[in-house]
Scaffold this motif. Sequence first.
Motif, PDB file in Angstrom:
ATOM      1  N   ARG A 749      40.942 134.584  53.089  1.00  0.00           N
ATOM      2  CA  ARG A 749      40.856 133.420  52.199  1.00  0.00           C
ATOM      3  C   ARG A 749      42.225 132.931  51.757  1.00  0.00           C
ATOM      4  N   ASN A 750      42.259 131.625  51.477  1.00  0.00           N
ATOM      5  CA  ASN A 750      43.447 130.978  50.941  1.00  0.00           C
ATOM      6  C   ASN A 750      43.603 131.348  49.469  1.00  0.00           C
ATOM      7  N   THR A 751      44.761 131.878  49.090  1.00  0.00           N
ATOM      8  CA  THR A 751      45.011 132.234  47.684  1.00  0.00           C
ATOM      9  C   THR A 751      46.012 131.295  47.033  1.00  0.00           C
ATOM     10  N   SER A 752      46.361 130.177  47.694  1.00  0.00           N
ATOM     11  CA  SER A 752      47.306 129.215  47.137  1.00  0.00           C
ATOM     12  C   SER A 752      46.614 128.362  46.080  1.00  0.00           C
ATOM     13  N   HIS A 753      47.268 128.164  44.947  1.00  0.00           N
ATOM     14  CA  HIS A 753      46.732 127.321  43.863  1.00  0.00           C
ATOM     15  C   HIS A 753      47.577 126.073  43.652  1.00  0.00           C
ATOM     16  N   THR A 756      50.317 121.980  49.338  1.00  0.00           N
ATOM     17  CA  THR A 756      49.470 121.272  50.286  1.00  0.00           C
ATOM     18  C   THR A 756      48.042 121.780  50.296  1.00  0.00           C
ATOM     19  N   PHE A 757      47.863 123.096  50.148  1.00  0.00           N
ATOM     20  CA  PHE A 757      46.531 123.683  50.271  1.00  0.00           C
ATOM     21  C   PHE A 757      45.994 124.180  48.937  1.00  0.00           C
ATOM     22  N   GLY A 758      46.633 123.747  47.848  1.00  0.00           N
ATOM     23  CA  GLY A 758      46.180 124.192  46.531  1.00  0.00           C
ATOM     24  C   GLY A 758      44.752 123.798  46.219  1.00  0.00           C
ATOM     25  N   GLY A 759      44.305 122.661  46.757  1.00  0.00           N
ATOM     26  CA  GLY A 759      42.944 122.213  46.506  1.00  0.00           C
ATOM     27  C   GLY A 759      41.891 123.028  47.209  1.00  0.00           C
ATOM     28  N   PHE A 760      42.306 123.917  48.095  1.00  0.00           N
ATOM     29  CA  PHE A 760      41.351 124.741  48.848  1.00  0.00           C
ATOM     30  C   PHE A 760      41.434 126.216  48.457  1.00  0.00           C
ATOM     31  N   ALA A 761      41.948 126.477  47.257  1.00  0.00           N
ATOM     32  CA  ALA A 761      42.068 127.858  46.801  1.00  0.00           C
ATOM     33  C   ALA A 761      40.698 128.533  46.805  1.00  0.00           C
ATOM     34  N   GLY A 762      40.639 129.725  47.351  1.00  0.00           N
ATOM     35  CA  GLY A 762      39.390 130.464  47.423  1.00  0.00           C
ATOM     36  C   GLY A 762      38.589 130.223  48.683  1.00  0.00           C
ATOM     37  N   ARG A 764      37.733 130.181  52.729  1.00  0.00           N
ATOM     38  CA  ARG A 764      38.099 130.934  53.920  1.00  0.00           C
ATOM     39  C   ARG A 764      39.104 130.125  54.734  1.00  0.00           C
ATOM     40  N   ILE A 765      40.060 130.818  55.355  1.00  0.00           N
ATOM     41  CA  ILE A 765      40.955 130.145  56.289  1.00  0.00           C
ATOM     42  C   ILE A 765      40.105 129.627  57.436  1.00  0.00           C
ATOM     43  N   PRO A 766      40.175 128.336  57.770  1.00  0.00           N
ATOM     44  CA  PRO A 766      39.228 127.757  58.736  1.00  0.00           C
ATOM     45  C   PRO A 766      39.501 128.167  60.173  1.00  0.00           C
ATOM     46  N   GLY A 802      28.524 132.349  63.293  1.00  0.00           N
ATOM     47  CA  GLY A 802      29.084 131.008  63.195  1.00  0.00           C
ATOM     48  C   GLY A 802      30.079 130.872  62.057  1.00  0.00           C
ATOM     49  N   PHE A 803      31.069 129.959  62.229  1.00  0.00           N
ATOM     50  CA  PHE A 803      32.096 129.756  61.205  1.00  0.00           C
ATOM     51  C   PHE A 803      32.523 128.296  61.204  1.00  0.00           C
ATOM     52  N   PHE A 804      33.190 127.878  60.115  1.00  0.00           N
ATOM     53  CA  PHE A 804      33.592 126.481  59.945  1.00  0.00           C
ATOM     54  C   PHE A 804      34.913 126.213  60.644  1.00  0.00           C
ATOM     55  N   ARG A 805      35.011 124.984  61.193  1.00  0.00           N
ATOM     56  CA  ARG A 805      36.265 124.583  61.820  1.00  0.00           C
ATOM     57  C   ARG A 805      37.294 124.167  60.770  1.00  0.00           C
ATOM     58  N   SER A 806      36.853 123.578  59.644  1.00  0.00           N
ATOM     59  CA  SER A 806      37.769 123.082  58.615  1.00  0.00           C
ATOM     60  C   SER A 806      37.478 123.781  57.289  1.00  0.00           C
ATOM     61  N   TRP A 807      38.170 123.377  56.233  1.00  0.00           N
ATOM     62  CA  TRP A 807      38.008 124.017  54.929  1.00  0.00           C
ATOM     63  C   TRP A 807      36.560 123.886  54.464  1.00  0.00           C
ATOM     64  N   GLU A 808      35.992 124.998  54.007  1.00  0.00           N
ATOM     65  CA  GLU A 808      34.571 125.043  53.697  1.00  0.00           C
ATOM     66  C   GLU A 808      34.195 124.260  52.446  1.00  0.00           C
ATOM     67  N   SER A 809      35.164 123.929  51.583  1.00  0.00           N
ATOM     68  CA  SER A 809      34.838 123.193  50.355  1.00  0.00           C
ATOM     69  C   SER A 809      34.819 121.686  50.566  1.00  0.00           C
ATOM     70  N   ILE A 810      35.111 121.223  51.783  1.00  0.00           N
ATOM     71  CA  ILE A 810      35.134 119.790  52.067  1.00  0.00           C
ATOM     72  C   ILE A 810      33.798 119.374  52.671  1.00  0.00           C
TER      73      ILE A 810
END
Length: 875
Positions: A749-753, A756-762, A764-766, A802-810
Amino acid sequence: MYVEQAFVRRVLARVALFAGIRRATWLALTIAAVLRSPSARAEEPSHPPSQSARGTTSALAPPVLLEGVQAEYPSGETAAPRDAAVVLRLLIATDGSVAEAGVQRSGGEAFDDAARAAAMKLRFAPARRDGVPVAARILYRMEFHARSVPDAARVPAVVAASPESAAATTSAAPKLSAPPLSSSSSGAAPPSAPAPAAPVEVSVRGQSAADRLRQSAEAVKVVETKREEDRSADMGDVLARTQGVSVQRSGGLGSDTRFSLNGLTDDQIRFFLDGLPLELSGYPFGISNVPVNRVERAEIYSGVVPLRFGADALGGAVNLVTDQDLRGTHAAGSFEAGSYGTGRLAVTARHLDEATGLFLRVSGFADGSKNAYPIDVQQPDAAGVPHPVTVLPFHNGYAAAGGSVEAGLVDKPWARRLLVRGFATGWDRQYQSNLVMTIPYGGVSYGETALGGTIRYENVFWHRLTVSVVGGHAYTRGHFLDVASCIYDWYGRCVLPNRTTGETDALHHDQLTWEHATLGRLNLAYQTPGQAVRLNLSPTFTTRTGDERIQADPSALDPLNAKRDLFSQVLGAEYEVDPFERTLQNVVFGKYYLQMLRGEEPVAGGILRRRDRDTNRFGVGDELRYRLTPFLWTKASYERATRLPRPDEVFGDDALIHANLELLPETSDNFNLGVGLDARDTAAGAFRGEVNGFVRNAKQLIVLLGNDRYQTYQNVFGARSVGVEGAAGWTSRGEHFSLDANATYQDFRNTSHEGTFGGFAGDRIPNRPWLFANAAARGQLANVVRRRDLLALIWNTHYVLGFFRSWESIGLLSTKQTIPTQLVHTVALTYAADAGDLRITSSFEVQNLTDERVYDFYGIQRPGRTFFTKTTLEY
């Protein structure tokens, strides 16, 4: 037409290169056959001392005979008594009993049965390695002598038993001499004294190089490839069957490959061939394309990388080990043919002149495929409305060829090894589409040619100091071509003229890049009983430049002309202690990293701006193993790891991956904790297994990101991977049947807050699998048609959730781009038999047996059901 002709010319150049390699190989075989005298075959080889995983010498005490047993002369043979001899292969268990007694050389059915019955009653003091009892295999000879006595039916003949010479056994193991047995019946004349005992070869089970690594303190998995050499799988397929390892591909043979270990991927994992970086060993185009037949085993280091590699890996390393046995004469070759125009050829030959120590080895390979397997795409009709169709790729070919020559001196007083190796390899690949298979290409291709050499020196001084020095240089030339004069549809038809723009972007491209890489490595190890101190120094220098041969304004600045230099150095030291008769092993180490980047980048105004950066980092680590029982152990390891950006990350590939000179080094705190089991010679067969937990807490993580046309490597401020992996296996007594299974769960998982990727904190890395598993079953029968043949049926299955190609929160769940859950089966049938000194193996394999639609990346479809045949010859 220009594109196709250029591609054909490069393929023909590779074929010509391989033809030269083939001629050199057969020349070496001819020379080796002349040099190999008949007396050399029977000569006992000199065996080097057994080595531990880190190079320390291990003390092996062979089995000692304690209780002899009289074997009775078979009653059915007394009518016409005769002399006979039976050679048995005995398995001596850790308690000194005989666990197995197989016939190595028959004296006749009745004598074989009598010899086996007597051997099962023998008692030995078990073999010991550093004081720990271990199972061992020995060859043991029993002789039956007919005697002139009044009543042969009542008086058994004298049976003499002695160890048997095992010169033909290939394992490099110590030898022992055991006292001969002799017995006679009451009233019989005393037997004559038996001949002195011949030396016996001892093969200690569980203490091969692979097993010593598994049971060392290192966080390593070892994949032995002997059985895989007979099959059609490549190195990517073989490694993907291992827990913790994920291999994603963008197509068939020669396609781009993403190798992931415990969540970390791409250049965060270092790749080596016999301890040297893969790109400096003649394989700059990836680990999946190294011929399996060249590799003896693969060592996968998870999170904690041994000092001896001199590497700055973040998530681990993979070391491919080729045949390290330099003795005698050996040659092997394989040819594989498969669906979609696939063919692969690999050859190797070696010879060592024992009298002079002169050594020669040549090897070569050639791969090719049209990769014309059915794919499902959207094809516009005459009105421009897209419709789903199934087509065969028309511009998806791949060709590669290469070879190497290695020569030097072996086992001299002043050099254990002094070897010089030269190599030449090349490959070309056509690109059929963009990254998500929405736009077909008809004229995009990329290829590389690599030339280079290495020199290696190893020796031991004063029986304690081991010195290993390696130097190498590689030149790589890359060529990216995008000059098609048409816009193509999925059927390969030219639908529109295109004379000004490329298929990948708005410009035509005919790009050349040149890269020179130089490596030096010094390893020093000073060893005393129970402890060792080691030092490593590993500098690397890389320089790159290029030329865009098609420019709208020839007088304008060419960005590829920018000169870019990268100097990296790793300096390390470690201390190993191994007290309590190998019950406890601990290794503590420290590393210092230095990188100096000197580069230029184009800026507004058509000028080049200087960009320099120096980086210094320190790292520490510790590895611990505690042996609970001889077959059960636990491990723990930690490393504060630093990875310096690689040239291809900083400078890009000047094709589809753009440069980013602002990349920062990435760091990670890596933890491993696990338990391992290796219980052999039980009443129910051999059992093996392991369970490991891991944590990877990374900062400034480098990830390949971009759109459908181009990508760049960028820093993600933080990511954490937490997971567990497990494997279990069983082999029946007699090795007639085996089962293996493994599974991996990783929460990456992304732990950046911020940033560039702060909006995707928490999130999974896509575009990475997080739950996957493998299973395998193998059944085999020996002596089916003729003696020493082997028939085997193998089944493998691979599962990915199965897994997501992009950020799961989008976006909404229903609209997300996903890689579907997949379950893929492979079945193979192999048959091996001897023809004199030649071992011949044939196999038939069906991959993706159920013809599933398989995707590793979003939109990129992999081959469906595929058929392969392979023939392997070994001398």
